[in-house]
Scaffold this motif. Structure first.
Motif, PDB file in Angstrom:
ATOM      1  N   ASP A   1       0.979   6.888   8.365  1.00 12.64           N
ATOM      2  CA  ASP A   1       0.654   5.458   8.276  1.00 12.64           C
ATOM      3  C   ASP A   1       1.729   4.606   8.945  1.00 12.64           C
ATOM      4  O   ASP A   1       1.411   3.608   9.590  1.00 12.64           O
TER       5      ASP A   1
ATOM      6  N   ILE B   1       6.870  12.733  -4.720  1.00  6.54           N
ATOM      7  CA  ILE B   1       5.423  12.900  -4.520  1.00  6.54           C
ATOM      8  C   ILE B   1       5.143  14.200  -3.757  1.00  6.54           C
ATOM      9  O   ILE B   1       6.031  14.735  -3.090  1.00  6.54           O
TER      10      ILE B   1
ATOM     11  N   ILE C   1       1.848   9.196   4.366  1.00  9.71           N
ATOM     12  CA  ILE C   1       2.628   7.950   4.482  1.00  9.71           C
ATOM     13  C   ILE C   1       3.396   7.924   5.805  1.00  9.71           C
ATOM     14  O   ILE C   1       3.452   6.886   6.474  1.00  9.71           O
TER      15      ILE C   1
ATOM     16  N   ASP D   1       0.825  -1.211   0.000  1.00  9.01           N
ATOM     17  CA  ASP D   1       0.000   0.000   0.000  1.00  9.01           C
ATOM     18  C   ASP D   1       0.865   1.269   0.000  1.00  9.01           C
ATOM     19  O   ASP D   1       0.656   2.164  -0.826  1.00  9.01           O
ATOM     20  N   VAL D   2       1.859   1.343   0.886  1.00 12.95           N
ATOM     21  CA  VAL D   2       2.662   2.574   0.936  1.00 12.95           C
ATOM     22  C   VAL D   2       3.562   2.688  -0.313  1.00 12.95           C
ATOM     23  O   VAL D   2       3.742   3.782  -0.845  1.00 12.95           O
TER      24      VAL D   2
ATOM     25  N   ALA E   1       3.652   5.526  -8.284  1.00 10.07           N
ATOM     26  CA  ALA E   1       2.512   5.062  -9.092  1.00 10.07           C
ATOM     27  C   ALA E   1       2.910   3.952 -10.056  1.00 10.07           C
ATOM     28  O   ALA E   1       2.049   3.260 -10.596  1.00 10.07           O
TER      29      ALA E   1
ATOM     30  N   LEU F   1       1.002  13.896   0.482  1.00 10.86           N
ATOM     31  CA  LEU F   1       1.082  12.436   0.371  1.00 10.86           C
ATOM     32  C   LEU F   1       2.228  11.889   1.233  1.00 10.86           C
ATOM     33  O   LEU F   1       2.078  10.857   1.901  1.00 10.86           O
ATOM     34  N   LYS F   2       3.342  12.619   1.246  1.00 10.98           N
ATOM     35  CA  LYS F   2       4.451  12.219   2.126  1.00 10.98           C
ATOM     36  C   LYS F   2       3.971  12.202   3.576  1.00 10.98           C
ATOM     37  O   LYS F   2       4.276  11.261   4.328  1.00 10.98           O
TER      38      LYS F   2
ATOM     39  N   SER G   1       2.837   1.626  -3.316  1.00  6.56           N
ATOM     40  CA  SER G   1       1.993   2.015  -4.451  1.00  6.56           C
ATOM     41  C   SER G   1       1.655   3.495  -4.411  1.00  6.56           C
ATOM     42  O   SER G   1       1.529   4.137  -5.452  1.00  6.56           O
ATOM     43  N   ARG G   2       1.506   4.043  -3.189  1.00  7.65           N
ATOM     44  CA  ARG G   2       1.178   5.470  -3.099  1.00  7.65           C
ATOM     45  C   ARG G   2       2.410   6.346  -3.295  1.00  7.65           C
ATOM     46  O   ARG G   2       2.330   7.427  -3.841  1.00  7.65           O
ATOM     47  N   ARG G   3       3.564   5.841  -2.874  1.00 13.99           N
ATOM     48  CA  ARG G   3       4.802   6.598  -3.062  1.00 13.99           C
ATOM     49  C   ARG G   3       5.202   6.594  -4.530  1.00 13.99           C
ATOM     50  O   ARG G   3       5.838   7.507  -5.047  1.00 13.99           O
TER      51      ARG G   3
END
Lengths: 260, 58
Positions: free
Chosen positions: A223, A212, A220, A162-163, A169, A216-217, A165-167
């Motif tokens: 998270d 990113i 993460i 998950d992390v 694309a 978004l950073k 994929s977000r960091r």
């Protein structure tokens, strides 16, 4: 995602950050790259293909030991950086091609060694890419592949996917070591070695390479702080007060041989 | 600078695996196999991406 969008995404993601990958301690080299060269046992007459060469760290490490190197990458910016670095190192035995991994632009049995380091987790079709490597290798040829390994703990694997994929694309999926071994065997390879290298990531440098936005950073970072004790243990998340310093994942390095 | 002859010997069309021919004056690589795709060469670097190939009109 349509193929052209994907190409643009890869170019945007990596073309601009080629220098960051050339300098990144994890990508530039280390015990895993030294071990890859050692396991490959390159000979002066060998022809080598480096797939998804990135900033060329692997191709540069092998070039002095083989007859010639073909370095392949989907991003023009990465290939330009790699060619420049070969020039600076006065290594003249390399050719450069812009292409992806899933349909290699070579005749069958063209290479003695194929390398691919910390890239298959970006491939849309790693199964097809693995069959292509088998096709372009000569009998007895060696495929040295290294990639981020998915943690065996499913909760930690899911968190990391998950992390990642977000960091990034362009992240598709990391495999576990047993999944890698099974994949290589399905393609016809004999697996001669599978080794694990823990890799510690400074969280801020890792986020920075993703390129990113700040929000978004921040998400993460939160998270990582909110991760369950099991995930924090599996990924060795190091925290200093309310600040995540680092986490550690694993790289898997495999040597596969195309039977003679 | 011409492309390396040894590279041209192993280069094949990624789409149909046919033989390819490099024409330096055009800065292009032509598939002589079944598909006939044409790949650009930019700054002496073959761009073998199928998405960027010129496809013949059928």
């Amino acid at each position: 995602m349509k193929p052209m969008d994907r190409k643009q995404e890869i170019e945007a993601r990596f073309g601009a950050s080629a220098d960051a990958y050339a300098q990144s301690p994890g990508h530039r080299g280390g015990p895993d790259l030294d071990r890859m060269v050692e396991l490959a046992a390159p000979a002066p007459g060998d022809d080598l293909l480096d797939i998804a060469t990135g900033a060329g760290n692997t191709a540069l490490a092998f070039a002095p030991h083989v007859r010639r190197v073909v370095a392949l990458d989907m991003a023009d910016g990465m290939i330009a950086t790699t060619r420049k670095r070969f020039g600076e190192a006065h290594l003249m035995n390399a050719d450069f091609i812009v292409h992806d991994a899933e349909q290699l632009p070579f005749e069958d049995a063209s290479f003695d060694i194929v390398t691919c380091r910390i890239a298959p987790h970006h491939f849309l079709d790693v199964e097809r890419a693995t069959h292509e490597v088998f096709r372009v290798l000569r009998a007895g040829g060696r495929y040295l592949v290294e990639d981020s390994a998915a943690p065996r703990d499913p909760t930690a694997a899911s968190f990391l996917h998950d992390v990642e994929s977000r960091r990034d694309a362009t992240h598709v999926r990391s495999l576990t070591e047993p999944e890698w071994t099974a994949l290589l065997k399905r393609a016809g390879f004999a697996v001669a070695a599978a080794e694990i290298f823990p890799k510690r990531h400074d969280l801020e440098a890792w986020l920075e390479r993703g390129g990113i936005p700040e929000d978004l950073k921040a998400a993460i970072r939160s998270d990582f702080l909110a991760a369950s004790p099991a995930v924090r243990r599996a990924l060795i998340v190091q925290v200093d007060g309310a600040h995540v310093v680092s986490f550690t994942d694993e790289k898997v390095l495999l040597k596969a041989i195309r039977p003679g | 600078m011409p492309l390396d002859q040894q590279l041209l010997e192993i280069l094949a069309c990624p789409n149909c695996h046919g033989n390819v021919e490099y024409i330096e004056a055009d800065q292009k690589i032509y598939c002589r196999g079944t598909c006939g795709f044409v790949y650009p060469v930019r700054d002496d670097i073959p761009i073998m991406l199928i998405d960027e190939a010129e496809k013949p009109q059928r």
